[in-house]
Design a protein around this motif. Sequence first.
Motif, mmCIF file in Angstrom:
data_model
loop_
_atom_site.group_PDB
_atom_site.id
_atom_site.type_symbol
_atom_site.label_atom_id
_atom_site.label_comp_id
_atom_site.label_asym_id
_atom_site.label_seq_id
_atom_site.Cartn_x
_atom_site.Cartn_y
_atom_site.Cartn_z
ATOM 1 N N LYS A 1 -2.847 -40.395 -16.345
ATOM 2 C CA LYS A 1 -2.480 -41.435 -15.383
ATOM 3 C C LYS A 1 -2.413 -40.924 -13.944
ATOM 4 O O LYS A 1 -2.621 -41.697 -13.013
ATOM 5 N N LYS A 2 -2.112 -39.651 -13.766
ATOM 6 C CA LYS A 2 -1.925 -39.151 -12.395
ATOM 7 C C LYS A 2 -2.164 -37.660 -12.353
ATOM 8 O O LYS A 2 -2.217 -36.967 -13.387
ATOM 9 N N THR A 3 -2.302 -37.154 -11.132
ATOM 10 C CA THR A 3 -2.390 -35.719 -10.870
ATOM 11 C C THR A 3 -1.313 -35.376 -9.849
ATOM 12 O O THR A 3 -1.230 -36.020 -8.796
ATOM 13 N N ALA B 1 2.973 -34.314 -3.980
ATOM 14 C CA ALA B 1 1.987 -35.377 -3.756
ATOM 15 C C ALA B 1 1.479 -35.866 -5.101
ATOM 16 O O ALA B 1 1.034 -35.075 -5.934
ATOM 17 N N LYS B 2 1.556 -37.172 -5.314
ATOM 18 C CA LYS B 2 1.039 -37.775 -6.542
ATOM 19 C C LYS B 2 -0.351 -38.338 -6.259
ATOM 20 O O LYS B 2 -0.500 -39.382 -5.637
ATOM 21 N N LEU B 3 -1.356 -37.590 -6.701
ATOM 22 C CA LEU B 3 -2.749 -37.957 -6.463
ATOM 23 C C LEU B 3 -3.256 -38.854 -7.588
ATOM 24 O O LEU B 3 -2.692 -38.855 -8.691
ATOM 25 N N PRO B 4 -4.309 -39.615 -7.332
ATOM 26 C CA PRO B 4 -4.878 -40.445 -8.400
ATOM 27 C C PRO B 4 -5.394 -39.590 -9.553
ATOM 28 O O PRO B 4 -5.727 -38.412 -9.385
ATOM 29 N N ARG B 5 -5.476 -40.190 -10.710
ATOM 30 C CA ARG B 5 -6.004 -39.457 -11.873
ATOM 31 C C ARG B 5 -7.478 -39.114 -11.611
ATOM 32 O O ARG B 5 -8.191 -39.835 -10.922
ATOM 33 N N GLY B 6 -7.901 -38.035 -12.167
ATOM 34 C CA GLY B 6 -9.284 -37.614 -11.981
ATOM 35 C C GLY B 6 -9.515 -36.806 -10.721
ATOM 36 O O GLY B 6 -10.665 -36.451 -10.426
ATOM 37 N N ALA B 7 -8.451 -36.496 -9.963
ATOM 38 C CA ALA B 7 -8.631 -35.706 -8.745
ATOM 39 C C ALA B 7 -9.126 -34.307 -9.108
ATOM 40 O O ALA B 7 -8.644 -33.684 -10.054
#
Length: 614
Positions: free
Chosen positions: A309-311, A281-287
């Motif tokens: 850029k991503k989590t 799962a590619k979560l938004p950055r800052g997750a």
Amino acid sequence: MEKMGFRFILFVLAISFLSTPVISELILSKVERKIDLTSQIVRISSSLKVENAGPNVVSEVLLAFPDFQVKKMAHMAVSLVEGKGKSKGSSINLPAQVVHPDGMPPALTLYSVSLPRGLSKGESLTLDVFTVYTHSLQPFPEEITQADIQLVVYQDSAYFLSPYEVKFQSLNVKLPSSRVESFTKLEKSKLVESELKYGPYEGLPPFSYSPVVVHYENNRPFAVAQELVREIEISHWGNVQVTEHYKIAHGGALNKGGFSRLDYQARPQVRGVSSFRRLIAKLPRGAHSIYYRDEIGNISTSHVWGDSKKTVLEIEPRFPIFGGWRTAFTIGYGLPLEDFLFVSEGKRFLNFSYGSPMEDLVVDNLILKVVLPEGSKDISVSVPFGVKQQEEVKYSNLDIVGRPVVLLEKTNVVPEHNQYFQVYYRFNSLSLLMEPLMLICGFLFFFITCIAYMHADFSISKSSASYLAKLQLDEVQATIQQFQGIMNRCLAVHDKLDASLRDLSRTGDVQACKAVRKLSINLLKDLSKDMKPLLIFLQSSPQAARIWPKVEELVGKEKEMEEKVMLKHSIVVEGYEKKSGGREIENRVAPHQQKLTSLKQEVDDLLEIIDEFC
């Protein structure tokens, strides 16, 4: 497989008997199609060079699709490509809607693409048509063992289906590997490594259709979310909480035969190549505050890494997923509010991605809930594709009128739907003070109540009838709790006897099984002796008159259950001693097992009733 093939044949027959009506004087001078079959999702990219050979200005282009493909179409995007040669690259998205021209067969669905400007005589333009299909790859064979590879079948046409004449066209089919069991061989068709090429073909009339079937190996994960519920809860205190509930199934060939954990762990690339055991799962950055759990509890087999850029969240279910197997789990994470909530023209709006963050996941039904803060009003939604929209209310801690919830539901969701949507609403910042004020008032009321309680005298005379009745009731409840403890120990002995039978089927040790039975009989006798004085007390106590019939019934059911468990144990042990077959033993045990199941349910119900009395 047979059902799909039947529809495919019907469509070919409908096209073969079709008289081709002249819709307009457009022609397709060049068509280049690319079909990507490397995953469970079928993606088709078509580049169409459209020319107007007639005298009239044309403002629309028709696209034709077979009905059996439209039913599985998850996404379609049409864009006008501007520029030529090296300058080609900029594009304009064009709207498309279903139309029903006269003279079309029932087996076709036509879309009308509106052009930004009319196409005059002799002019041309280039359209890029991108379509995505789900559940279009049919496993064949439909059932495979753990050691088998997965073979699938894909059906399409070597010719581009169009209501216009096609002067020149070609088709490239990209496969996940070079292993192809079979494919339809036509003129100008060849297989080059993992790419199947058809064409070029020239001078084809409208509605030309040439069936193509490809049977090939595809062991990519066929992860299908039969249902996904995403809840996005906005808190103006600085956080967006996202919770996603997944019901995942393997949509590939069904697994037949047993599953060997030993073989799978020793040779996972051979024994279980068609299964999948991890999802990305590619979560938004800052997750942050990421968790992963199922009905049992937290699952530790997960890894998180990321950058600016991503989590990325990598999760592993508790067991590998084979064809037809299912699992359910929940992931959750928090996001910084300032990255997703903005203000425009006096309104706040959430800008968030719609689809699932899981890679290459097909979602049969996606329900997205946006939970707005209490007091939000003038709510509106902007979604770049069609969804079913509803509104409901959710109550949480300290809520008075509830929080408005925007519900967006869509079927057949693919990664291409990971587009941003917006939810607009108005919110008065003073409403943020409502919950803190409620907490202050609540604590103040609590402290005042405590002070009043400390200064009041609520003592009851120990000689009063109500006090004596309360003591008797407390004694009855304490006795019932002791009775429940003994009853649960009796049921645990029953379970131990069942466990000994499972060990017997695994080890064949009859003597060990008999030893467990002998020990269980002694335990049950001791427990029966301990229970006897409790039953005498409950039967004689007036305070237990209401619950005594249930206690008496429970004792009888437990005794009956004990007899059945012992009888089942004797039958199985006797069968093993006589070396009877497993089927014969099961047939003898079946009626007793059915009765045991019924008694177990009745005992559980009675225990629940007695527990409520306490």
